[in-house]
Design a protein around this motif. Structure first.
Motif, PDB file in Angstrom:
ATOM      1  N   THR A 115       0.700   5.819   0.706  1.00  9.58           N
ATOM      2  CA  THR A 115      -0.033   6.976   1.207  1.00  9.58           C
ATOM      3  C   THR A 115       0.755   8.229   0.874  1.00  9.58           C
ATOM      4  O   THR A 115       1.987   8.256   1.037  1.00  9.58           O
TER       5      THR A 115
ATOM      6  N   ARG B 137       1.372  11.803   2.217  1.00  9.77           N
ATOM      7  CA  ARG B 137       1.146  12.554   3.450  1.00  9.77           C
ATOM      8  C   ARG B 137       1.554  14.011   3.282  1.00  9.77           C
ATOM      9  O   ARG B 137       2.639  14.310   2.789  1.00  9.77           O
TER      10      ARG B 137
ATOM     11  N   ARG C 117       0.850  -1.198   0.000  1.00  9.77           N
ATOM     12  CA  ARG C 117       0.000   0.000   0.000  1.00  9.77           C
ATOM     13  C   ARG C 117       0.884   1.245   0.000  1.00  9.77           C
ATOM     14  O   ARG C 117       2.078   1.187   0.310  1.00  9.77           O
TER      15      ARG C 117
END
Length: 294
Positions: free
Chosen positions: A267, A269, A265
């Motif tokens: 992300t 940020r 995964r």
């Protein structure tokens, strides 16, 4: 450092950076070694009395008489400020109501909780009518609910036109309250601006990547090389700086995981004040002359 009238201006910095010393100089409690400072238009060395008539200070520890009640503390301070007996009692009652302390007005301060003491200390700083209030780490040691309540009170003060200079070690506090932020490092001003401006200038957005296994983690680390800005081998996580745009994120993902089998995964940020703080306080200290206007 120039602080405009009204609003909240936060001073951030690690322990020993000079936050409390700066406040003490501006409050005329410590003589500066060099440079100049003016508060409400008055020089802190040549016009100390005028400065003191314009300001109020709430330090790291509440300056209260534990053996007096909350009301007695405020009445005493109001009398010292020159108010008549009736005026002092009226001012104390108004402040106790404003800071939600009316029910505890007749109790000795020694029985107050930490949050109540902080609210009473802030009320005491408003016995006069200061145009500038210095708050030196006012929420240290408070529980989340008490801190939230004090944040609301500080916002109300700024909304009423009072200039609030706030020192804090809680970055989320500065992000939440401050119109502008100054970061001190080694007694010098490292940077100044709005939270959004500082994040844009000094805090990089990150693409955080989590890998399926140690082999995928090691291969991605090899491909990225010195572009890796953070790694946690135990959790098989890597972080790389990015501008946050879709084309750059896609290109990075294709580069580090071309077969699309190793990445578990990812992300993106946003930059935080933590990123800004760590970046600025890791820099060498400059030698600019100190000048302050509040």
């Amino acid at each position: 450092m120039r602080v405009p009238r009204g609003g909240v201006h936060a001073l951030l910095g690690p322990n020993g950076a000079g936050k409390t010393t700066t406040v003490r100089i501006l409050a005329t409690l410590t003589r500066p070694d060099s440079g100049s400072a003016r508060v409400a238009g008055h020089d802190v060395l040549r016009e100390q009395r005028r400065v003191r008539r314009s300001i109020s200070l709430a330090g790291q520890h509440a300056a209260l008489d534990d053996e007096q009640t909350g009301a007695e503390n405020l009445i005493m301070l109001a009398r010292l400020a020159g108010l008549s007996g009736a005026a002092a009692r009226g001012r104390a009652a108004a402040l106790l109501e404003r800071f939600d302390l009316t029910d505890a007005a007749g109790r000795r301060v020694v029985t107050y909780s930490g949050g109540m003491r902080r609210r009473l200390d802030l009320a005491a700083s408003l016995v006069g009518t200061p145009s500038v209030i210095f708050l030196d780490e006012p929420t240290t040691g408070l529980d989340p609910r008490s801190r939230q309540g004090l944040w609301e009170l500080i916002g109300e003060l700024a909304g009423a036109g009072v200039t609030v200079l706030l020192t804090t070690q809680y970055l989320e506090e500065a992000d939440r309250l401050a119109d502008r932020i100054a970061v001190l490092h080694g007694g010098r001003l490292a940077a100044e601006g709005t939270a959004a401006d500082l994040k844009r200038r000094f805090g990089a957005q990150r693409l955080e990547l989590t890998w399926r296994d140690a082999a995928s983690f090691a291969e991605a680390a090899r491909r990225l090389g010195d572009r890796v800005i953070h790694r946690e081998p135990a959790r098989q996580e890597l972080s790389v700086a990015t501008d946050g745009s879709a084309p750059q994120v896609r290109a990075l993902l294709d580069e580090v995981d071309p077969d699309r089998h190793g990445l578990l995964r990812f992300t993106v940020r946003e930059a935080t004040l933590d990123d800004v703080f760590l970046t600025l306080t890791d820099r060498p200290v400059s030698n600019e002359r100190e000048v302050a206007n509040v």
